[in-house]
Design a protein around this motif. Structure first.
Motif, PDB file in Angstrom:
ATOM      1  N   TRP A  92       6.884   3.148   2.065  1.00 47.36           N
ATOM      2  CA  TRP A  92       5.538   3.857   1.495  1.00 47.36           C
ATOM      3  C   TRP A  92       5.344   5.127   2.492  1.00 47.36           C
ATOM      4  CZ3 TRP A  92       5.935  -0.509  -1.843  1.00 47.36           C
ATOM      5  CH2 TRP A  92       4.328  -0.167  -2.303  1.00 47.36           C
ATOM      6  N   THR A  93       5.757   5.030   3.753  1.00 50.54           N
ATOM      7  CA  THR A  93       5.833   6.260   4.308  1.00 50.54           C
ATOM      8  C   THR A  93       6.898   7.194   3.521  1.00 50.54           C
ATOM      9  OG1 THR A  93       5.559   5.307   5.849  1.00 50.54           O
ATOM     10  CG2 THR A  93       6.186   6.731   6.317  1.00 50.54           C
ATOM     11  N   GLU A  94       8.247   6.976   3.938  1.00 48.27           N
ATOM     12  CA  GLU A  94       9.069   7.771   3.705  1.00 48.27           C
ATOM     13  C   GLU A  94       8.917   8.531   2.098  1.00 48.27           C
ATOM     14  OE1 GLU A  94      13.739   7.736   2.474  1.00 48.27           O
ATOM     15  OE2 GLU A  94      12.980   6.555   4.323  1.00 48.27           O
ATOM     16  N   ILE A  95       8.063   7.437   1.018  1.00 43.34           N
ATOM     17  CA  ILE A  95       7.707   8.675  -0.286  1.00 43.34           C
ATOM     18  C   ILE A  95       6.179   8.715   0.010  1.00 43.34           C
ATOM     19  CG2 ILE A  95       7.891   7.682  -2.349  1.00 43.34           C
ATOM     20  CD1 ILE A  95      10.053   6.357  -2.401  1.00 43.34           C
ATOM     21  N   ASP A  96       5.514   8.439   0.605  1.00 45.24           N
ATOM     22  CA  ASP A  96       4.168   9.418   1.075  1.00 45.24           C
ATOM     23  C   ASP A  96       3.640   8.332  -0.115  1.00 45.24           C
ATOM     24  OD1 ASP A  96       2.134  10.807   2.216  1.00 45.24           O
ATOM     25  OD2 ASP A  96       3.531  12.695   1.318  1.00 45.24           O
ATOM     26  N   GLY A 101      -6.057   5.378  -0.610  1.00 45.11           N
ATOM     27  CA  GLY A 101      -5.786   3.921   0.016  1.00 45.11           C
ATOM     28  C   GLY A 101      -6.190   3.291   0.093  1.00 45.11           C
ATOM     29  N   TYR A 102      -7.491   2.628  -0.565  1.00 46.28           N
ATOM     30  CA  TYR A 102      -8.075   1.600  -0.669  1.00 46.28           C
ATOM     31  C   TYR A 102      -7.575   0.366  -1.447  1.00 46.28           C
ATOM     32  CZ  TYR A 102     -12.157  -0.917  -1.760  1.00 46.28           C
ATOM     33  OH  TYR A 102     -13.077  -1.733  -0.748  1.00 46.28           O
ATOM     34  N   CYS A 103      -6.406   1.558  -2.394  1.00 48.22           N
ATOM     35  CA  CYS A 103      -5.777  -0.405  -3.530  1.00 48.22           C
ATOM     36  C   CYS A 103      -4.346  -0.523  -2.889  1.00 48.22           C
ATOM     37  CB  CYS A 103      -5.644   0.352  -4.714  1.00 48.22           C
ATOM     38  SG  CYS A 103      -3.946   1.210  -4.693  1.00 48.22           S
ATOM     39  N   GLN A 104      -3.950   0.072  -1.566  1.00 49.92           N
ATOM     40  CA  GLN A 104      -2.709   0.187  -0.939  1.00 49.92           C
ATOM     41  C   GLN A 104      -1.738  -1.493  -0.447  1.00 49.92           C
ATOM     42  OE1 GLN A 104       0.006   2.386  -1.677  1.00 49.92           O
ATOM     43  NE2 GLN A 104      -1.334   3.418  -3.169  1.00 49.92           N
ATOM     44  N   SER A 105      -3.438  -1.784   0.430  1.00 51.82           N
ATOM     45  CA  SER A 105      -2.602  -3.138   0.715  1.00 51.82           C
ATOM     46  C   SER A 105      -2.616  -4.438  -0.472  1.00 51.82           C
ATOM     47  CB  SER A 105      -3.900  -3.460   2.201  1.00 51.82           C
ATOM     48  OG  SER A 105      -5.223  -3.838   1.988  1.00 51.82           O
ATOM     49  N   GLY A 106      -3.783  -3.935  -1.016  1.00 48.19           N
ATOM     50  CA  GLY A 106      -3.184  -4.732  -2.419  1.00 48.19           C
ATOM     51  C   GLY A 106      -1.701  -4.760  -3.003  1.00 48.19           C
ATOM     52  N   GLN A 107      -1.361  -3.741  -2.786  1.00 45.46           N
ATOM     53  CA  GLN A 107      -0.440  -3.229  -3.794  1.00 45.46           C
ATOM     54  C   GLN A 107       0.667  -4.094  -2.802  1.00 45.46           C
ATOM     55  OE1 GLN A 107      -0.281  -1.308  -6.731  1.00 45.46           O
ATOM     56  NE2 GLN A 107      -1.603   0.203  -6.666  1.00 45.46           N
ATOM     57  N   ARG A 142       5.175   6.563  -7.640  1.00 44.37           N
ATOM     58  CA  ARG A 142       5.672   6.473  -5.884  1.00 44.37           C
ATOM     59  C   ARG A 142       5.550   5.103  -5.090  1.00 44.37           C
ATOM     60  NH1 ARG A 142       2.218  11.097  -5.689  1.00 44.37           N
ATOM     61  NH2 ARG A 142       0.110   9.904  -4.241  1.00 44.37           N
ATOM     62  N   ILE A 143       4.721   4.092  -5.935  1.00 41.69           N
ATOM     63  CA  ILE A 143       5.217   2.903  -5.804  1.00 41.69           C
ATOM     64  C   ILE A 143       5.915   2.466  -6.104  1.00 41.69           C
ATOM     65  CG2 ILE A 143       3.937   0.003  -6.466  1.00 41.69           C
ATOM     66  CD1 ILE A 143       1.121   1.869  -5.959  1.00 41.69           C
ATOM     67  N   ARG A 144       6.194   2.463  -7.325  1.00 43.90           N
ATOM     68  CA  ARG A 144       7.272   2.587  -7.996  1.00 43.90           C
ATOM     69  C   ARG A 144       8.750   2.678  -7.175  1.00 43.90           C
ATOM     70  NH1 ARG A 144       8.637   0.203 -12.899  1.00 43.90           N
ATOM     71  NH2 ARG A 144       6.547   0.754 -13.479  1.00 43.90           N
ATOM     72  N   ALA A 145       8.689   3.751  -7.197  1.00 51.14           N
ATOM     73  CA  ALA A 145      10.067   4.500  -6.373  1.00 51.14           C
ATOM     74  C   ALA A 145       9.965   3.699  -4.920  1.00 51.14           C
ATOM     75  CB  ALA A 145      10.054   5.878  -6.179  1.00 51.14           C
ATOM     76  N   ALA A 146       8.932   3.234  -4.225  1.00 48.62           N
ATOM     77  CA  ALA A 146       9.451   2.899  -2.450  1.00 48.62           C
ATOM     78  C   ALA A 146       9.297   0.852  -2.948  1.00 48.62           C
ATOM     79  CB  ALA A 146       7.362   2.629  -2.760  1.00 48.62           C
ATOM     80  N   ILE A 147       9.027   0.784  -3.827  1.00 48.87           N
ATOM     81  CA  ILE A 147       9.717  -1.160  -4.155  1.00 48.87           C
ATOM     82  C   ILE A 147      11.106  -0.561  -3.869  1.00 48.87           C
ATOM     83  CG2 ILE A 147       9.488  -2.504  -5.825  1.00 48.87           C
ATOM     84  CD1 ILE A 147       6.551  -1.760  -6.164  1.00 48.87           C
TER      85      ILE A 147
END
Ligand code: FES
Ligand code: FES
Length: 156
Positions: A92-96, A101-107, A142-147
């Protein structure tokens, strides 16, 4: 409605809460336990902002009544740990990934449950697992790439 005392296991600790059995787990986490990393979005299991784990399974805490939790271990973003969680945070950090940020803990909770069950998910499996997590900022690529990146690094 009657207030009862319920014992929960949250992030490896035992907690006793006094609440009506129908109270959504999300209210207990945020209101009583002050675990505010879990967010309130829709309140109707539509957005995924409130995602936590029950025994490792991603669930929507806004529609999970206290009485349905039972002896299962509740994990919130504050207690999320392990190889997959570390790899995801790093990716998550690497891909920024993050915008507001609101949804990100759920993601992250949904992504972690996915990688624990399916260490090398296909694109379709990522889509299936993440479908219920809405991001109004549109960070989906970015979420997809980070996963995928986390799947690689967690497996090393
Ligand atoms: S707040 Fe629970 S799914 Fe939206
Ligand atoms: S980063 Fe803003 S809602 Fe997802």
């Amino acid at each position: 409605m009657t207030t009862t005392t319920t014992t929960l296991k949250i992030n490896g600790q035992t907690a006793t809460v006094s609440a009506e059995p129908e109270t959504p787990l999300l209210w207990v986490l945020r209101g009583e336990m002050k675990l505010v990393g879990t967010k309130f979005g829709c309140g109707k299991a539509l957005c995924g902002a409130c995602t936590v784990h029950l025994d490792g399974e991603a669930v929507r805490s806004c529609v999970t009544p206290l009485e349905a939790v039972g002896a299962r271990e509740v994990t919130t973003i504050e207690g999320l740990k392990g190889r997959e969680a570390d790899a995801l945070r790093q990716a998550w950090t690497e891909i920024d990934v993050v915008q507001c940020g609101y949804c990100q803990s759920g993601q992250l909770m949904s992504a972690c449950a996915l990688l624990k069950a399916t260490p090398k998910p296909s694109d379709d499996q990522v889509s299936d697992a993440m479908r219920g997590n809405i991001c109004r900022c549109g960070t989906y690529p970015r979420i997809r790439a980070a996963i995928h990146l986390a799947a690689e690094t967690a497996g090393r």
